[in-house]
Design a protein around this motif. Structure first.
Motif, mmCIF file in Angstrom:
data_model
loop_
_atom_site.group_PDB
_atom_site.id
_atom_site.type_symbol
_atom_site.label_atom_id
_atom_site.label_comp_id
_atom_site.label_asym_id
_atom_site.label_seq_id
_atom_site.Cartn_x
_atom_site.Cartn_y
_atom_site.Cartn_z
ATOM 1 N N TYR A 169 34.684 37.409 33.558
ATOM 2 C CA TYR A 169 34.696 37.399 32.098
ATOM 3 C C TYR A 169 33.464 36.654 31.614
ATOM 4 C CZ TYR A 169 36.144 37.280 27.298
ATOM 5 O OH TYR A 169 36.191 37.461 25.945
ATOM 6 N N CYS A 186 38.261 44.753 29.942
ATOM 7 C CA CYS A 186 38.888 43.952 28.897
ATOM 8 C C CYS A 186 37.816 43.521 27.900
ATOM 9 C CB CYS A 186 39.548 42.730 29.538
ATOM 10 S SG CYS A 186 40.188 41.568 28.352
ATOM 11 N N LEU A 214 41.939 40.484 23.217
ATOM 12 C CA LEU A 214 42.473 39.196 23.686
ATOM 13 C C LEU A 214 43.357 38.543 22.633
ATOM 14 C CD1 LEU A 214 39.285 37.559 25.254
ATOM 15 C CD2 LEU A 214 41.063 38.871 26.405
ATOM 16 N N VAL A 232 45.945 40.823 25.826
ATOM 17 C CA VAL A 232 45.833 39.957 27.002
ATOM 18 C C VAL A 232 46.218 38.538 26.632
ATOM 19 C CG1 VAL A 232 44.256 39.111 28.782
ATOM 20 C CG2 VAL A 232 43.977 41.415 27.883
#
Length: 152
Positions: A98, A118, A123, A149
């Motif tokens: 990430y 992602c 998020l 997430v």
């Protein structure tokens, strides 16, 4: 002396138009003669046999199968409750990469070891590499994306 207004292209188009008109007239005369002589074979019939093939002979009426109209279903058959699998949309996984500055990363699913993209817009909690997370999948432009997430 003046030039002719008739160009080669114009004369070719005129020839084609006259030829087309003459062909049409000949076809019309041929149809008239055929009609006067007896009219040809008339309408041709095609029959469908019991196997679904086209034939020129009519089917045998003794071999006809009677179908009850109420027995024909024109809808999708109903599903039993036993056919439906319980599906939990929430999955668990681990963040493999990430980048906070770019706002995207990848999550590896713990069940099937698939890697999912992602984006920061999907998020709910802040995440970092090697965090255990739960997420849902959504179809994206290039495959499945992890959305909603949350860190576990």
């Amino acid at each position: 002396m003046a030039k002719s207004q008739q160009t080669f292209n114009k004369s070719e188009k005129e020839k084609k138009r006259l030829k087309k008109r003459e062909d049409k007239r000949k076809k019309m005369e041929a149809r008239k003669l055929e009609k006067e002589d007896g009219g040809g074979d008339g309408i041709q019939f095609a029959y469908v046999d019991f196997n679904g093939n086209l034939t020129d002979t009519p089917p045998d009426p003794n071999m006809r199968v009677k179908v009850d109209a109420e027995s024909i279903e024109v809808s999708i058959p109903k599903r039993d409750d036993s056919d439906i699998e319980e599906f939990d949309p929430v999955r668990k996984g681990k963040v493999s990469f990430y980048d906070n500055s770019k706002g995207f990363g990848f999550i590896i699913d713990s069940e099937n070891q698939e890697k999912y993209f992602c984006h920061v817009s999907g998020l709910i909690d802040e995440i970092a590499e090697n965090d255990a997370v739960s997420f849902e999948l959504e179809k994206g432009m290039k495959g499945m994306n992890a959305v909603k997430v949350t860190r576990i």
